[in-house]
Design a protein around this motif. Structure first.
Motif, mmCIF file in Angstrom:
data_model
loop_
_atom_site.group_PDB
_atom_site.id
_atom_site.type_symbol
_atom_site.label_atom_id
_atom_site.label_comp_id
_atom_site.label_asym_id
_atom_site.label_seq_id
_atom_site.Cartn_x
_atom_site.Cartn_y
_atom_site.Cartn_z
ATOM 1 N N ALA A 1 0.805 -1.229 0.000
ATOM 2 C CA ALA A 1 0.000 0.000 0.000
ATOM 3 C C ALA A 1 0.834 1.273 0.000
ATOM 4 C CB ALA A 1 -0.933 0.002 1.216
ATOM 5 N N ASP A 2 2.058 1.220 0.529
ATOM 6 C CA ASP A 2 2.888 2.431 0.542
ATOM 7 C C ASP A 2 3.163 2.925 -0.874
ATOM 8 O OD1 ASP A 2 3.182 2.621 3.368
ATOM 9 O OD2 ASP A 2 4.657 1.003 3.300
ATOM 10 N N SER A 3 3.285 2.015 -1.830
ATOM 11 C CA SER A 3 3.493 2.442 -3.212
ATOM 12 C C SER A 3 2.283 3.180 -3.758
ATOM 13 C CB SER A 3 3.804 1.233 -4.102
ATOM 14 O OG SER A 3 5.146 0.826 -3.925
ATOM 15 N N THR A 4 1.086 2.740 -3.407
ATOM 16 C CA THR A 4 -0.122 3.444 -3.846
ATOM 17 C C THR A 4 -0.218 4.808 -3.174
ATOM 18 O OG1 THR A 4 -1.203 1.304 -4.107
ATOM 19 C CG2 THR A 4 -2.621 3.240 -4.138
ATOM 20 N N ARG A 5 0.182 4.880 -1.911
ATOM 21 C CA ARG A 5 0.197 6.178 -1.218
ATOM 22 C C ARG A 5 1.094 7.165 -1.952
ATOM 23 N NH1 ARG A 5 0.350 2.642 3.861
ATOM 24 N NH2 ARG A 5 -1.698 2.987 4.795
ATOM 25 N N MET A 6 2.170 6.664 -2.554
ATOM 26 C CA MET A 6 3.099 7.534 -3.267
ATOM 27 C C MET A 6 2.663 7.777 -4.704
ATOM 28 S SD MET A 6 5.499 8.558 -1.275
ATOM 29 C CE MET A 6 4.047 8.824 -0.245
ATOM 30 N N TYR A 7 2.571 6.723 -5.498
ATOM 31 C CA TYR A 7 2.351 6.886 -6.934
ATOM 32 C C TYR A 7 1.021 7.567 -7.238
ATOM 33 C CZ TYR A 7 6.405 4.181 -8.422
ATOM 34 O OH TYR A 7 7.683 3.763 -8.669
ATOM 35 N N GLN A 8 -0.041 7.152 -6.591
ATOM 36 C CA GLN A 8 -1.353 7.742 -6.865
ATOM 37 C C GLN A 8 -1.755 8.782 -5.822
ATOM 38 O OE1 GLN A 8 -0.925 4.191 -7.165
ATOM 39 N NE2 GLN A 8 -0.514 4.733 -9.291
ATOM 40 N N GLY A 9 -1.303 8.597 -4.579
ATOM 41 C CA GLY A 9 -1.760 9.468 -3.510
ATOM 42 C C GLY A 9 -1.091 10.817 -3.454
ATOM 43 N N LEU A 10 0.205 10.872 -3.810
ATOM 44 C CA LEU A 10 0.937 12.128 -3.679
ATOM 45 C C LEU A 10 1.524 12.631 -4.985
ATOM 46 C CD1 LEU A 10 2.920 11.714 -0.321
ATOM 47 C CD2 LEU A 10 0.769 12.907 -0.718
ATOM 48 N N SER A 11 2.067 11.723 -5.789
ATOM 49 C CA SER A 11 2.862 12.172 -6.926
ATOM 50 C C SER A 11 2.032 12.693 -8.090
ATOM 51 C CB SER A 11 3.752 11.030 -7.411
ATOM 52 O OG SER A 11 2.961 9.962 -7.887
ATOM 53 N N ARG A 12 0.772 12.260 -8.198
ATOM 54 C CA ARG A 12 -0.038 12.676 -9.343
ATOM 55 C C ARG A 12 -1.291 13.430 -8.899
ATOM 56 N NH1 ARG A 12 -1.461 7.928 -12.875
ATOM 57 N NH2 ARG A 12 -2.041 9.594 -14.307
ATOM 58 N N GLY A 13 -1.185 14.082 -7.772
ATOM 59 C CA GLY A 13 -2.317 14.834 -7.241
ATOM 60 C C GLY A 13 -2.410 14.604 -5.747
ATOM 61 N N ASP A 14 -3.147 15.450 -5.071
ATOM 62 C CA ASP A 14 -3.273 15.351 -3.623
ATOM 63 C C ASP A 14 -4.394 14.377 -3.283
ATOM 64 O OD1 ASP A 14 -3.032 15.723 -0.940
ATOM 65 O OD2 ASP A 14 -3.991 17.695 -0.911
ATOM 66 N N LEU A 15 -4.137 13.082 -3.466
ATOM 67 C CA LEU A 15 -5.160 12.058 -3.279
ATOM 68 C C LEU A 15 -4.820 11.099 -2.151
ATOM 69 C CD1 LEU A 15 -5.849 11.234 -7.044
ATOM 70 C CD2 LEU A 15 -7.189 12.704 -5.534
ATOM 71 N N ARG A 16 -3.891 11.472 -1.303
ATOM 72 C CA ARG A 16 -3.473 10.576 -0.224
ATOM 73 C C ARG A 16 -4.652 10.206 0.674
ATOM 74 N NH1 ARG A 16 0.751 9.694 3.586
ATOM 75 N NH2 ARG A 16 -0.135 8.130 5.004
ATOM 76 N N GLY A 17 -5.527 11.154 0.955
ATOM 77 C CA GLY A 17 -6.672 10.871 1.807
ATOM 78 C C GLY A 17 -7.578 9.809 1.215
ATOM 79 N N LEU A 18 -7.778 9.865 -0.087
ATOM 80 C CA LEU A 18 -8.606 8.865 -0.761
ATOM 81 C C LEU A 18 -7.944 7.498 -0.706
ATOM 82 C CD1 LEU A 18 -11.033 8.096 -2.507
ATOM 83 C CD2 LEU A 18 -9.738 8.855 -4.518
ATOM 84 N N VAL A 19 -6.628 7.443 -0.920
ATOM 85 C CA VAL A 19 -5.901 6.173 -0.831
ATOM 86 C C VAL A 19 -6.073 5.554 0.550
ATOM 87 C CG1 VAL A 19 -3.617 5.096 -0.855
ATOM 88 C CG2 VAL A 19 -4.213 6.793 -2.588
ATOM 89 N N ASP A 20 -5.873 6.360 1.586
ATOM 90 C CA ASP A 20 -5.963 5.831 2.952
ATOM 91 C C ASP A 20 -7.391 5.430 3.311
ATOM 92 O OD1 ASP A 20 -3.258 6.027 3.469
ATOM 93 O OD2 ASP A 20 -3.399 8.043 4.333
ATOM 94 N N GLN A 21 -8.365 6.179 2.792
ATOM 95 C CA GLN A 21 -9.767 5.830 3.059
ATOM 96 C C GLN A 21 -10.112 4.474 2.455
ATOM 97 O OE1 GLN A 21 -12.620 8.579 1.435
ATOM 98 N NE2 GLN A 21 -14.278 7.852 2.743
ATOM 99 N N LEU A 22 -9.743 4.264 1.200
ATOM 100 C CA LEU A 22 -10.010 2.982 0.554
ATOM 101 C C LEU A 22 -9.215 1.856 1.200
ATOM 102 C CD1 LEU A 22 -10.143 3.998 -3.206
ATOM 103 C CD2 LEU A 22 -12.009 3.020 -1.855
ATOM 104 N N HIS A 23 -7.987 2.161 1.606
ATOM 105 C CA HIS A 23 -7.165 1.158 2.281
ATOM 106 C C HIS A 23 -7.821 0.713 3.583
ATOM 107 C CE1 HIS A 23 -3.481 -0.980 3.389
ATOM 108 N NE2 HIS A 23 -3.611 -0.451 4.588
ATOM 109 N N GLY A 24 -8.338 1.672 4.339
ATOM 110 C CA GLY A 24 -8.995 1.327 5.588
ATOM 111 C C GLY A 24 -10.254 0.505 5.388
#
Length: 206
Positions: free
Chosen positions: A95-118
């Protein structure tokens, strides 16, 4: 124990994950070596969707959904059953890779990544090895492989620079489970240090 390897493209994490799996197996441990995206039949199908093709094939939001779907299948069919059977699971990315590649590097989507992860995954690794490497070195290595799975490498050096900074920040955020190793050091030195760390962690859980 659930162990993951993280790092930018070309950092050597896949090699180090394999070397650790081989070393622990030789010492008598029951080890499952797996990867993300992938690691189960359904997740491997999704892997082809997200790692091949044009860089703009998917939006970051769509990628988050695809990666989460792949991870859920991987968790259900490979990771959870192996851990329940008392095996050591070593995974190349999680999941850390998704937090980076999609969550931070291509937009401020970290919250969405963590929400779906949870909601859909609900667990973190016990131990994460971050293989750190200068972005220009990693990208040259990754492009030198000349494989089909180069969609993220094709985003260029700027993405790798942001990814490295993001992974180091993530290691601080999740400090208790992260260990950082120099990917520019000789492969044998890195693998020996990783094995020593894994042995200590396994001994503490025995």
């Amino acid at each position: 124990m659930f162990i993951t390897f993280e790092g930018i493209d070309g950092s050597g994490k896949s090699t180090q994950a394999r070397l650790l799996a081989e070393a622990l197996t030789a010492e008598g441990h029951d080890v499952v070596l797996t990867r993300e995206p992938g690691g189960s039949p359904g997740a491997e199908e999704i892997r082809r969707l997200v790692l091949e093709g044009d860089p703009d094939r998917w939006s970051a939001e769509t990628e988050i959904l695809l990666f989460t779907a792949a991870r859920r299948d991987h968790l259900e069919r490979t990771i959870a059953p192996a851990l329940a059977a008392g095996k050591i699971v070593i995974c190349d990315r999680f999941a850390d890779s998704t937090r980076m590649y999609q969550g931070l590097s291509r937009g401020d989507l970290r919250g969405l990544v963590d929400q779906l992860h949870g909601l859909m995954i609900g667990r973190e690794p016990d131990l994460t090895f971050l293989i750190d490497l200068p972005p220009e070195v990693g990208l040259a290595r990754a492009k030198g492989r000349q494989g089909k799975e180069e969609r993220f490498e094709d985003f260029g050096l700027d993405l790798q620079v942001r990814m490295r900074a993001g992974f180091l920040a993530l290691a601080r955020e999740f400090a208790p489970r992260f260990r950082i190793f120099d990917g520019a050091a000789p492969k044998e030195e890195v693998s020996a240090a990783i094995l020593a760390t894994a042995r200590t962690a396994l001994g503490a859980r025995a």
